[in-house]
Design a protein around this motif. Structure first.
Motif, short mmCIF file in Angstrom:
data_model
loop_
_atom_site.label_atom_id
_atom_site.label_comp_id
_atom_site.label_asym_id
_atom_site.label_seq_id
_atom_site.Cartn_x
_atom_site.Cartn_y
_atom_site.Cartn_z
N HIS A 129 0.83 -1.21 0.00
CA HIS A 129 0.00 0.00 0.00
C HIS A 129 0.87 1.26 0.00
O HIS A 129 0.58 2.22 -0.71
CB HIS A 129 -0.95 0.02 1.20
CG HIS A 129 -1.80 1.25 1.21
ND1 HIS A 129 -2.84 1.43 0.32
CD2 HIS A 129 -1.71 2.39 1.93
CE1 HIS A 129 -3.37 2.63 0.52
NE2 HIS A 129 -2.71 3.23 1.49
N SER A 133 0.97 4.18 -2.73
CA SER A 133 0.79 5.58 -2.33
C SER A 133 1.83 6.47 -2.98
O SER A 133 1.53 7.55 -3.50
CB SER A 133 0.89 5.72 -0.81
OG SER A 133 -0.12 4.95 -0.19
N VAL B 96 -6.83 8.15 -0.64
CA VAL B 96 -6.32 6.86 -1.13
C VAL B 96 -5.15 6.42 -0.26
O VAL B 96 -5.07 5.27 0.20
CB VAL B 96 -5.87 6.96 -2.61
CG1 VAL B 96 -5.13 5.70 -3.05
CG2 VAL B 96 -7.07 7.22 -3.53
N ILE B 97 -4.25 7.36 -0.03
CA ILE B 97 -3.04 7.06 0.73
C ILE B 97 -3.37 6.67 2.17
O ILE B 97 -2.78 5.76 2.73
CB ILE B 97 -2.08 8.27 0.64
CG1 ILE B 97 -1.55 8.37 -0.80
CG2 ILE B 97 -0.96 8.19 1.66
CD1 ILE B 97 -0.86 9.66 -1.14
N ASP B 98 -4.34 7.38 2.74
CA ASP B 98 -4.74 7.09 4.13
C ASP B 98 -5.78 5.98 4.22
O ASP B 98 -6.23 5.65 5.33
CB ASP B 98 -5.32 8.35 4.80
CG ASP B 98 -4.25 9.40 5.03
OD1 ASP B 98 -3.05 9.06 4.94
OD2 ASP B 98 -4.61 10.57 5.28
N ARG B 99 -6.18 5.43 3.09
CA ARG B 99 -7.24 4.41 3.05
C ARG B 99 -8.51 4.86 3.76
O ARG B 99 -9.15 4.09 4.48
CB ARG B 99 -6.75 3.09 3.67
CG ARG B 99 -5.65 2.48 2.83
CD ARG B 99 -5.50 1.01 3.10
NE ARG B 99 -4.30 0.77 3.86
CZ ARG B 99 -3.66 -0.40 3.89
NH1 ARG B 99 -4.12 -1.40 3.21
NH2 ARG B 99 -2.58 -0.55 4.59
#
Lengths: 356, 356
Positions: A129, A133, B96-99
């Protein structure tokens, strides 16, 4: 798509595009002093992912530019470099979407950072992930770079405005096509052949063929009829290329294509081949194998058989030829000079020969 | 960051920004006819994610523009709208990066598509990935939109060039800051206070305060000294804001901030507070609790105690005040007219009052 086998004879001026790209990366790296080491790392990573490409889109820009009598190579080279950066942005983000961590046999942006994270002791799923990112961020920088290059290409106001519009349309098309691709794979119902063709046009043909050719023509100061004909040529040959690519993805010799011929079947990739087969009775017995992550070579062979006996393979090859013929027709128009036609003809032949 | 409590009194002209944004979305939707229903869906989704924002960055652009005597509201409004779209792009990709699948209590881009995918029978992990994929694509469109708006803002060539450069710097800074944030959380070693401050400046302060203020000043035709002073004001107040935000993320009353005060501790978010505490002996006993996904309220209370007894909370609050004071100093410079100072003073006060 990796259209490395489409050899277009513009070569001569491609060197200037390399210099523009080098310059862009060097300026970006130099600006890194203001943005710190993390910026430098992103730029370096993007550079690695841009190096070694076949520069297909720049070749399209330069072919149109040169054969239509363009004189301002500096502007053309910057626009060509912009399409290469756009391509980098799109493949970096496409790899996120496809969860790919390798490209051309080397770790891509996600892959290199994933490896860095696992080395730092992060668990694999989290490291993946984190890698994705970083790829989201790096792709944003490349996309911004494409706009920046066109913005600063040095063309007069009117030309620049048209070039930005072409770039913008290409980005919108690629976004729509990429989303359609995601959406098709989300739903159990199979898209129609027309829907797949439209998706492939939007996702790849537009930004790889149509827009770069038109941009080169705009820089050369070509008339609307010529720009229009090149757009139609690009769209049709781009779609033909993509259909052939999908057929090779299933029937190609792995040692020739360099790709596994089981991957697309395992992933359940929606292509013209599959969209057609899904409407035929032969598909009923095998459709459960399609998209099965555990698909083995026996199952893949059964799927290939069904694709042949259902007529899907023939259909897809004929469809590719149809689109290639439409591309010929666009090239044959009076508004397209013989020099342009001569340079682009090998592209059509290359696509048609791949169908064999 | 959601600087909804920074009330800047420019309001009057904000309506024009809303109209520009509405226009952008409507034109984008109309273009959807060429790009098909998937494009329309992306635009609609982005619009939902842009609506209802506090328009903080447009306010910064307009405050500088208006108080520095700017006259071409049309240009200012387009530039202001560009920063709002940039903000949308960055938060969509940040999610997106932090979900994160929710923002402001509603499903964000990833969340709405995830829900659509689960409804279609896709397993949750895959549906989440599909949702994030769509958010990557949608963010790209918003980022492209920001460039397009500045490109077509209608300013003269020289002004436009400077505005593109400011936007481009803001994008590079945000990318570098976002990557630094990812990178810090990947490595077990704690970044220094200076590194965290630099990350926060890059990630948020630059594109939210510094660049919009400078862009507004450029549109107004302000001199370099003024643009420079506003940049320094924006950077310092932006950092101060972010430090306060981080303190409130741990010590704030949940019913006032609207955020859980345990989330940052559970995630292991690297903030000034933590970077300082990690250098103090009080941290040794509790540091294993930090970043533990299973952290409970008892553990969180122990961490908060350590942050207080180690002096980290005091330190962070003092640091925020220091940066706010530097922001005051920049405002007090001769090159900043009284009208600009009067409009921006409430921003400083709002930040300082939050520290109490």
């Amino acid at each position: 798509m990796d259209p490395h086998d489409l050899v277009v004879v513009t070569g001569r001026r491609l060197q200037r595009v390399e210099e523009v790209l080098d310059g862009w990366f060097e300026v970006a790296a130099a600006r890194g002093e203001r943005f710190g080491s993390h910026h430098a790392h992103l730029i370096e990573n993007l550079r690695r992912n841009t190096d070694g490409g076949k520069r297909f889109r720049p070749r399209m820009v330069l072919t149109a530019f040169e054969t239509l009598g363009g004189t301002d190579l500096e502007v053309a080279a910057r626009v060509a470099a912009a399409y290469e950066l756009l391509h980098t942005a799109l493949i970096v983000h496409d790899d996120v979407i496809d969860r790919d961590f390798v490209r051309r046999g080397r770790p891509n942006v996600s892959g290199s950072y994933r490896d860095r994270a696992t080395t730092a002791g992060i668990s694999l799923p989290l490291a993946e992930h984190r890698g994705m990112s970083v790829a989201v961020i790096a792709g944003d920088l490349a996309l911004a770079g494409a706009y920046r290059l066109v913005d600063g290409c040095g063309a007069d106001e009117l030309t620049r405005g048209r070039l930005v519009e072409l770039l913008d349309d290409a980005v919108s098309a690629a976004a729509a096509g990429e989303f359609a691709d995601v959406d098709f794979s989300t739903h159990a119902t199979m898209p129609s052949v027309d829907e797949v063709v439209e998706m492939e046009r939007l996702k790849t043909a537009w930004y790889s063929f149509e827009a770069p050719l038109q941009a080169g023509a705009v820089v050369a100061g070509a008339g609307l009829a010529t720009i229009d004909a090149l757009g139609r040529f690009g769209r049709n040959i781009g779609i033909a290329y993509q259909i052939v690519d999908d057929v090779l993805g299933v029937f190609g010799e792995e040692d020739v294509t360099g790709k596994s011929s089981i991957g697309d079947l395992r992933e359940g990739k929606r292509t013209v081949l599959i969209a057609y087969a899904a409407t035929q009775p032969e598909w009923v017995d095998v459709h459960r194998l399609f998209g099965d992550p555990g698909l083995d070579t026996v199952g893949a062979a059964r799927l290939r058989d069904a694709l042949v006996t259902s007529g899907a393979r023939d259909y897809a090859e004929r469809l590719a030829t149809d689109f290639a013929n439409r591309a010929w027709e666009a090239l044959a128009e009076d508004s397209v000079p013989a020099s342009t036609r001569d340079e682009l003809a090998p592209v059509v032949r290359a696509v048609l020969e791949r169908t064999k």
